[in-house]
Design an enzyme around this catalytic site. Sequence first.
Site, PDB file in Angstrom:
ATOM      1  N   ARG A  58      -8.804 -10.778 -21.922  1.00  0.00           N
ATOM      2  CA  ARG A  58      -7.872 -11.857 -21.512  1.00  0.00           C
ATOM      3  C   ARG A  58      -6.531 -11.697 -22.222  1.00  0.00           C
ATOM      4  NH1 ARG A  58      -7.553 -16.539 -23.859  1.00  0.00           N
ATOM      5  NH2 ARG A  58      -9.743 -16.725 -24.402  1.00  0.00           N
ATOM      6  N   TYR A 111       8.797 -19.861  -1.975  1.00  0.00           N
ATOM      7  CA  TYR A 111       7.388 -19.765  -1.611  1.00  0.00           C
ATOM      8  C   TYR A 111       6.775 -21.173  -1.733  1.00  0.00           C
ATOM      9  CZ  TYR A 111       2.616 -18.009  -1.664  1.00  0.00           C
ATOM     10  OH  TYR A 111       1.308 -17.764  -1.375  1.00  0.00           O
ATOM     11  N   ASP A 183      12.290 -14.715  -8.432  1.00  0.00           N
ATOM     12  CA  ASP A 183      11.116 -14.236  -7.703  1.00  0.00           C
ATOM     13  C   ASP A 183      11.587 -13.043  -6.864  1.00  0.00           C
ATOM     14  OD1 ASP A 183       9.055 -13.742  -5.908  1.00  0.00           O
ATOM     15  OD2 ASP A 183       8.543 -15.860  -5.645  1.00  0.00           O
ATOM     16  N   LYS A 208       1.902  -8.322  -2.605  1.00  0.00           N
ATOM     17  CA  LYS A 208       2.764  -7.951  -1.474  1.00  0.00           C
ATOM     18  C   LYS A 208       3.196  -6.484  -1.601  1.00  0.00           C
ATOM     19  CE  LYS A 208       1.989 -12.286  -0.970  1.00  0.00           C
ATOM     20  NZ  LYS A 208       2.883 -13.353  -1.373  1.00  0.00           N
TER      21      LYS A 208
HETATM   22  C1  LIG Z   1       2.861 -14.577  -2.103  1.00  0.00           C
HETATM   23  C2  LIG Z   1       4.021 -15.033  -2.868  1.00  0.00           C
HETATM   24  C3  LIG Z   1       3.885 -15.711  -4.083  1.00  0.00           C
HETATM   25  C4  LIG Z   1       2.526 -16.071  -4.646  1.00  0.00           C
HETATM   26  O1  LIG Z   1       1.752 -14.971  -4.910  1.00  0.00           O
HETATM   27  P1  LIG Z   1       0.135 -14.942  -4.853  1.00  0.00           P
HETATM   28  O2  LIG Z   1      -0.171 -13.556  -5.251  1.00  0.00           O
HETATM   29  O3  LIG Z   1      -0.274 -15.283  -3.467  1.00  0.00           O
HETATM   30  O4  LIG Z   1      -0.347 -15.961  -5.820  1.00  0.00           O
HETATM   31  C5  LIG Z   1       5.031 -16.061  -4.756  1.00  0.00           C
HETATM   32  N1  LIG Z   1       6.260 -15.789  -4.250  1.00  0.00           N
HETATM   33  C6  LIG Z   1       6.426 -15.157  -3.078  1.00  0.00           C
HETATM   34  C7  LIG Z   1       7.797 -14.898  -2.579  1.00  0.00           C
HETATM   35  C8  LIG Z   1       5.319 -14.761  -2.341  1.00  0.00           C
HETATM   36  O5  LIG Z   1       5.497 -14.139  -1.175  1.00  0.00           O
END
Ligand SMILES: *Cc1c(COP(=O)(O)O)cnc(C)c1O
Length: 393
Positions: A58, A111, A183, A208
């Site tokens: 962890r 998001y 982000d 992604k």
């Molecule tokens: C998918 C996504 C998230 C969250 O990510 P997870 O892996 O689904 O928890 C945050 N920001 C953006 C822009 C995303 O596309």
Amino acid sequence: MDTKNKGFNTKLIHAGNLEDPFGSATVPIYQSSTFSFRNAQHGANLFSGKENGFIYTRISNPTIKALEDNIAELENGYGGIATSSGMGAVSSIYMSLLEKGAHMISTASVYGPSRGLMENHFSRFGVEATFVDTSVLDNIRASVQPNTKILFIETPSNPTIQLTDIKACSKIATEHGITLVVDNTFCSPYLQNPLDLGADVVFHSVTKFINGHADIVGGIIVTKTREFYQKIRPLMVTLGNNMDPHQAFMVHRGVKTLSLRIEKAQENAMKIAAWLEQHPKIKWIKYPGLASHPQHELAKKQMRGFGSMMSFEIKGGLKAGEKLMNSVKLALLAVSLGGVETLIQHPASMTHSGIPGEEKLKAGITDGLVRLSVGIENVEDQIADLEQALRNV
Ligand SMILES: *Cc1c(COP(=O)(O)O)cnc(C)c1O
């Protein structure tokens, strides 16, 4: 191998890789929850930080650390903090940089869950937030309060494909002593490096583009300085938002082809966007690579390519959009993005359904908006699929 002065593709393949006693070409999966100490002094030294090493997964793990070092180098940051998911990254950032009475300014069309976590949960602990269209810098300036701690931006934003000027935001943030968090999920480090443009913290849902194969969920944070790293890492560890070794292995495998995948996907996306733009059934389309995108110039300045995400609306609004989504055969009707396969979805009823109606409209998420994540299939097949689906509309 020291990859500091090497090119991006060399870094993708070699940055952060461990010295392996058997000469393994890939970073092995250290599937162990705990690591034994050589003796009591060694254990004490690891706990006090006198010596580097591994204690408990962890906290840290060799497979996970290799990935963290890899992405930190791709983002030109001090260090990486891998998390269970993108939301594991968001919650670790909120928890470590905000406290009761603090205020955050955020891109309105972030998001959905990044916004929901703040509005529905951090609000319960006395944290305030203002959601604005951050593509208009005056909206940000007008929202600054004495207790503003974070400027949280997503560019291009989800799903409106609206850009925010990272360098300009960094100037505003610096003036007011605010931490700039970006982000960078929609771009990946291949297309955009927010830390180089003045951000303090960048994060990704590696689910992604970075992993890119729609087979794991994960996240990563990269900080510009040691100071931010030491603020965020302990919270990630204590909250239990850590990645696991197998996940890290999968992401490491995926990231190696990041530039190849993005180059192909954005080449396809450009052709699809240009084709959709002239299609008589399309009301509007937003893709940063089109000259018609209101921030095409900013995209050229801030991004190294235009990516493979676009949104558009079909004449006939929601009903027509539904018909399109029900008619595609190659594109999968699914949320998520940035994988090798083409995905289509409807944010108003799916990813952003948690945002109240009026707020959704204010954030630019209309009922007819359809989001497309272009994959690396043959572009003529992708266009043929959309063409037959549009004929049904
Ligand atoms: C998918 C996504 C998230 C969250 O990510 P997870 O892996 O689904 O928890 C945050 N920001 C953006 C822009 C995303 O596309």
